[in-house]
Design a protein around this motif. Structure first.
Motif, mmCIF file in Angstrom:
data_model
loop_
_atom_site.group_PDB
_atom_site.id
_atom_site.type_symbol
_atom_site.label_atom_id
_atom_site.label_comp_id
_atom_site.label_asym_id
_atom_site.label_seq_id
_atom_site.Cartn_x
_atom_site.Cartn_y
_atom_site.Cartn_z
ATOM 1 N N SER A 17 16.530 113.894 -58.411
ATOM 2 C CA SER A 17 15.491 114.916 -58.276
ATOM 3 C C SER A 17 14.147 114.305 -57.906
ATOM 4 C CB SER A 17 15.375 115.719 -59.565
ATOM 5 O OG SER A 17 15.040 114.862 -60.643
ATOM 6 N N VAL A 18 13.855 113.124 -58.411
ATOM 7 C CA VAL A 18 12.594 112.453 -58.071
ATOM 8 C C VAL A 18 12.610 112.022 -56.607
ATOM 9 C CG1 VAL A 18 11.135 110.461 -58.566
ATOM 10 C CG2 VAL A 18 12.195 111.713 -60.438
ATOM 11 N N ALA A 23 10.754 112.842 -51.080
ATOM 12 C CA ALA A 23 11.062 113.108 -49.675
ATOM 13 C C ALA A 23 10.387 114.389 -49.193
ATOM 14 C CB ALA A 23 12.575 113.196 -49.485
ATOM 15 N N VAL A 24 10.393 115.425 -50.019
ATOM 16 C CA VAL A 24 9.766 116.698 -49.619
ATOM 17 C C VAL A 24 8.254 116.535 -49.504
ATOM 18 C CG1 VAL A 24 9.293 119.051 -50.401
ATOM 19 C CG2 VAL A 24 11.611 118.154 -50.493
ATOM 20 N N LEU A 25 7.642 115.883 -50.492
ATOM 21 C CA LEU A 25 6.193 115.662 -50.422
ATOM 22 C C LEU A 25 5.832 114.743 -49.257
ATOM 23 C CD1 LEU A 25 5.228 115.289 -54.178
ATOM 24 C CD2 LEU A 25 4.811 117.228 -52.670
ATOM 25 N N GLY A 26 6.678 113.767 -48.981
ATOM 26 C CA GLY A 26 6.444 112.885 -47.845
ATOM 27 C C GLY A 26 6.528 113.629 -46.519
ATOM 28 N N CYS A 27 7.485 114.541 -46.410
ATOM 29 C CA CYS A 27 7.596 115.345 -45.180
ATOM 30 C C CYS A 27 6.369 116.240 -45.001
ATOM 31 C CB CYS A 27 8.854 116.185 -45.211
ATOM 32 S SG CYS A 27 10.360 115.221 -44.996
ATOM 33 N N ILE A 84 -3.711 107.693 -41.552
ATOM 34 C CA ILE A 84 -3.378 107.001 -42.799
ATOM 35 C C ILE A 84 -2.412 107.831 -43.633
ATOM 36 C CG2 ILE A 84 -4.324 106.208 -45.003
ATOM 37 C CD1 ILE A 84 -6.843 105.378 -43.404
ATOM 38 N N VAL A 85 -2.678 109.132 -43.742
ATOM 39 C CA VAL A 85 -1.797 110.014 -44.508
ATOM 40 C C VAL A 85 -0.412 110.083 -43.866
ATOM 41 C CG1 VAL A 85 -1.432 112.430 -45.167
ATOM 42 C CG2 VAL A 85 -3.643 111.367 -45.539
ATOM 43 N N ALA A 86 -0.360 110.154 -42.544
ATOM 44 C CA ALA A 86 0.930 110.241 -41.850
ATOM 45 C C ALA A 86 1.751 108.969 -42.045
ATOM 46 C CB ALA A 86 0.709 110.517 -40.364
ATOM 47 N N VAL A 87 1.126 107.818 -41.929
ATOM 48 C CA VAL A 87 1.852 106.560 -42.094
ATOM 49 C C VAL A 87 2.309 106.383 -43.539
ATOM 50 C CG1 VAL A 87 1.603 104.046 -42.024
ATOM 51 C CG2 VAL A 87 0.789 105.428 -40.124
ATOM 52 N N LEU A 90 5.211 108.666 -44.149
ATOM 53 C CA LEU A 90 6.412 108.157 -43.493
ATOM 54 C C LEU A 90 7.041 107.040 -44.322
ATOM 55 C CD1 LEU A 90 8.198 108.372 -40.982
ATOM 56 C CD2 LEU A 90 6.750 106.641 -39.926
ATOM 57 N N VAL A 91 6.217 106.173 -44.879
ATOM 58 C CA VAL A 91 6.720 105.103 -45.752
ATOM 59 C C VAL A 91 7.352 105.695 -47.002
ATOM 60 C CG1 VAL A 91 5.970 103.179 -47.216
ATOM 61 C CG2 VAL A 91 5.158 103.344 -44.868
ATOM 62 N N MET A 92 6.727 106.721 -47.573
ATOM 63 C CA MET A 92 7.272 107.354 -48.775
ATOM 64 C C MET A 92 8.626 108.002 -48.485
ATOM 65 S SD MET A 92 5.332 109.839 -51.475
ATOM 66 C CE MET A 92 5.000 111.160 -50.358
ATOM 67 N N VAL A 93 8.753 108.679 -47.370
ATOM 68 C CA VAL A 93 10.037 109.283 -46.997
ATOM 69 C C VAL A 93 11.086 108.199 -46.761
ATOM 70 C CG1 VAL A 93 11.218 110.572 -45.184
ATOM 71 C CG2 VAL A 93 9.067 111.400 -46.085
#
Length: 103
Positions: A17-18, A23-27, A84-87, A90-93
């Protein structure tokens, strides 16, 4: 108090779930950051317009009408923040997908 000593699904090492939440927050961050970084549909322009209106309103409320004329932040600032937010998103996803696949 009764303790259950059998093996359960809670002993799994992969918190699914985490990973899904990351992944959802990263997207979402990737979409928002990419929108600002690439100025899709005038995203930065609309932010600059709202900022200018807010600065003018603040100057009008304070009585100093010359304060809202200049804005030190240009559109480049919002595009850099969007990049910066996009990169970072992307790393988080990527990390959440790698951990989900390998774990």
């Amino acid at each position: 108090m009764i303790m259950i000593t059998s093996a359960s699904a809670a002993t799994s090492t992969t918190p699914t779930s985490v990973l899904v939440l990351l992944a959802v927050l990263g997207c979402a961050g990737l979409v928002y950051g990419g929108r600002l970084a690439l100025n899709l549909r005038g995203a930065v322009d609309s932010i600059m317009e709202r900022r200018r209106a807010a600065l003018e309103y603040r100057a009008q409320q304070s009585g100093n009408l010359a304060a809202g004329v200049s804005d030190p932040l240009g559109s480049w600032f919002f595009r850099i923040i969007g990049s910066i937010v996009a990169v970072a998103s992307l790393v988080m996803v990527a990390f959440s997908l790698i951990e989900f696949v390998s774990g």
